[in-house]
Design an enzyme around this catalytic site. Sequence first.
Site, short mmCIF file in Angstrom:
data_model
loop_
_atom_site.label_atom_id
_atom_site.label_comp_id
_atom_site.label_asym_id
_atom_site.label_seq_id
_atom_site.Cartn_x
_atom_site.Cartn_y
_atom_site.Cartn_z
N HIS A 64 0.87 -1.18 0.00
CA HIS A 64 0.00 0.00 0.00
C HIS A 64 0.91 1.22 0.00
O HIS A 64 1.58 1.48 0.98
CB HIS A 64 -0.91 -0.01 1.23
CG HIS A 64 -1.85 -1.17 1.25
ND1 HIS A 64 -3.10 -1.13 0.67
CD2 HIS A 64 -1.73 -2.42 1.77
CE1 HIS A 64 -3.70 -2.31 0.82
NE2 HIS A 64 -2.89 -3.12 1.49
N ARG A 66 -0.21 4.35 -0.78
CA ARG A 66 -1.02 5.46 -0.24
C ARG A 66 -1.17 6.68 -1.13
O ARG A 66 -1.84 7.62 -0.75
CB ARG A 66 -0.50 5.91 1.12
CG ARG A 66 -0.35 4.80 2.17
CD ARG A 66 -1.65 4.11 2.46
NE ARG A 66 -1.54 3.23 3.65
CZ ARG A 66 -2.37 2.23 3.91
NH1 ARG A 66 -3.38 1.97 3.08
NH2 ARG A 66 -2.22 1.49 4.99
N ASN A 96 -6.34 0.94 -3.09
CA ASN A 96 -7.26 1.57 -2.11
C ASN A 96 -6.73 2.92 -1.62
O ASN A 96 -6.49 3.14 -0.45
CB ASN A 96 -7.54 0.63 -0.93
CG ASN A 96 -6.30 0.25 -0.15
OD1 ASN A 96 -5.20 0.25 -0.69
ND2 ASN A 96 -6.46 -0.06 1.12
N ASP A 307 2.25 -7.00 2.47
CA ASP A 307 1.08 -6.20 2.86
C ASP A 307 1.54 -4.94 3.60
O ASP A 307 0.97 -4.54 4.62
CB ASP A 307 0.09 -7.01 3.71
CG ASP A 307 -1.27 -6.30 3.84
OD1 ASP A 307 -1.46 -5.22 3.22
OD2 ASP A 307 -2.15 -6.83 4.55
N HIS A 311 0.92 3.67 8.30
CA HIS A 311 -0.02 4.59 8.95
C HIS A 311 0.79 5.59 9.75
O HIS A 311 1.90 5.29 10.18
CB HIS A 311 -0.97 3.84 9.89
CG HIS A 311 -1.95 2.98 9.17
ND1 HIS A 311 -2.96 3.50 8.40
CD2 HIS A 311 -2.08 1.64 9.09
CE1 HIS A 311 -3.66 2.51 7.87
NE2 HIS A 311 -3.14 1.36 8.27
ZN LIG Z 1 -6.30 -6.92 2.45
#
Ligand SMILES: [Zn+2]
Lengths: 430, 311
Positions: A64, A66, A96, A307, A311
Amino acid sequence: MWIKNVHLVDPAQGISGIRNVLVQDGVIQAISTDLDTGEQLSDEQALDGTGKYLFPGLIDVHTHLREPGLEEKEDIASGSAAAIRGGFTGIMAMPNTQPVIDQRALVEFVKHQGERAGLARVYPIAAVTKGQRGEELTEMVDLRAGGAVALSDDGRPIMNAEVMRLALEYAKLPDLIVITHSEDANLALDGCMHWGETSLALGLKGIPSSAEAVMVARDMLLAAQTGGKLHVAHVSAWESVEIIRQAKRQGIDVTAEVNPHHLIFSDEDVTLNSTALKVNPPLRSQEDCEALLQGALDGTIDFLATDHAPHTWEEKAQPMPEAPFGILGLETALPAVWQYLVQPGRLSVEKMVEMWSALPARRFHLPGGSLKVGEAADMVLFDPLAKERVSRDNLASKASNTPFLDQELRGLPVMTWVAGGLKQKDRRIL
Amino acid sequence: MKWQRKDLLGLRDVSEQEIQFILETAKPMKEVLFRSVKKLPTLRGKSVVTLFFENSTRTRTSFEIAGKVLGADTSSVTVAQSSVAKGESLLDTVKTIRAMQPDVVIMRHPSSGAAEYIANILDVSVINAGDGQNEHPTQALLDMFTLKEHMGELAGKKIIIVGDILHSRVARSNAYGLLKLGAEVIFAGPPTLLPLEMKTLGVQVTYDLDSVLPGADAVMPLRLQMERQQKGLLPTLREYNRVYGLNLKRMEQTGKQTLVLHPGPMNRGVEIESDLADSALSVIEEQVTNGVAIRMALIYLFVGGSANDVD
Ligand SMILES: [Zn+2]
């Protein structure tokens, strides 16, 4: 440039042994066992690899980054710098973001930002459904034309089984794999850790293993029915491993990944305020860790994947139920797997490298994954003795939400090349 | 013994000795409550702050009275639940509270672990007044105090906690505390509210309340949150009352004078019926008084020092 006397691990060629590797013009020119070949070269042109490993650049199918929209957590430049420090030369970026990557223009944006950063190769994953709302399919053909290498609504389960069925059908048209975040949102409701003795004792709401396994089972049945291509992200429960094993026996076109944290930590490591270990799917029991490793060893689980989920510090500095899910992965995953699994002899170095390079490259049709003569020199020099204390200051990622923060990891990538260009040396991005 | 603990976050990691010490300290505190002038100079000039992120007038008032009787200045900060998600972060709220230089902070919060979270930030003592589904130690202490007043030592006593165990911080704290005092603890409730894995706490678990009632020394029905039915965990309150509702008739099965406790506020006609709640078996009002005594004892121990100079 010759890399001399290095332990080359290249499962795609069946190589694991001491070699000299010649790189020129960004491409692997020769691999020799004849240790004299390199002797003819001056020291400036040769790199002594004694005591170190050379791997094909690792490829991470689940990150991710971001960007766009959530740049306070990470952006494509910082995420690809983190990748390079972690030994990854190729990373697949989940869609996402804000906005969700559900149109060709956005796919191209992600790709261009990756090229602009000029570090790891960044491969965009596009959404399965518009806005990841789980309702209408995206323009999968156009997304592929824009550079999407796979489709996923990761972070949001596709709860409507008919939408999932249609996605698996339609994705056959652009020949893209659907990556499923298999989670039943109702069973997982409000949970913040694995449902079990620890969650009940701590009074933290639990996410049962069934929240994952029922959706894995559903998705297998739909893949069987449609003949679509499926990849299961972040498998965490032994029940899911069992279901995937069965599915593969039946010839269903499915692959699966495991995240290092699910192999290394269990719910017993979770305490009332350990938000660095709050992740979805949650860290499950010791038996689950064991089943995941068995699944990896027998080929039920195909890839390792981080993954990588950055954050901000503020977001994680909250009580467990309020903190967001996610663990930082790119910079610590390889040393952690090395230290916790390879060194104790639970996973061979060859298997690790295969799961993190050759197999993902083959499945997602990505360059790299092997250092065959003629291939681009995406590679990592790994020093099993190098040590580093993980700290906010030395992480290239913008975030620091890792359970390894302030801990020393041993076994690190000390050089990373992409297409022969040196991008990292001695833990510093170049 | 000397009180050395910085915080009281739960009973999970508190020793039997510490529990007995708190209960002993609460005894003289209770006597003070029955004096005509309920005011001690003990903690004059000390500041007690209650920080409530959930509405609970009962618990907050109990702590405030406890602080005032001891002579401390009490201030209350009530934070509306909606602002937990949107407004100021808990970290910033706690930093603000810290800057006010309190001597003890008492917090209620909807998130499990929130009390430990602020205790890690604050140098002053934190008393957990309930955090999510985790613990509510002062409630369990007042329950144990009440039980001991009536039955002496609790070793070997059979105590049944009935109802929504899964979501209950009261049940957890009581289990940890009562087991340390040697009691036999039984959780009874419907399968949707009582995971069998809870037996790993060391308690006995059963769906069949009537089967465990014989010989029970005390029964504690928990408040049934109406939202459990709305979220589908129970078909109807009517059926819950039929299977788990306590009344005088059902209590006859114990074969003895069994005490009835309730953490309040009660849903009469759901988990407990009025004939029982208002009967001689009920010690529910005593629990409220004892709650003040327990909270006085804790504030005193955290702010004041040794128990010897109370008189
Ligand atoms: Zn997931």
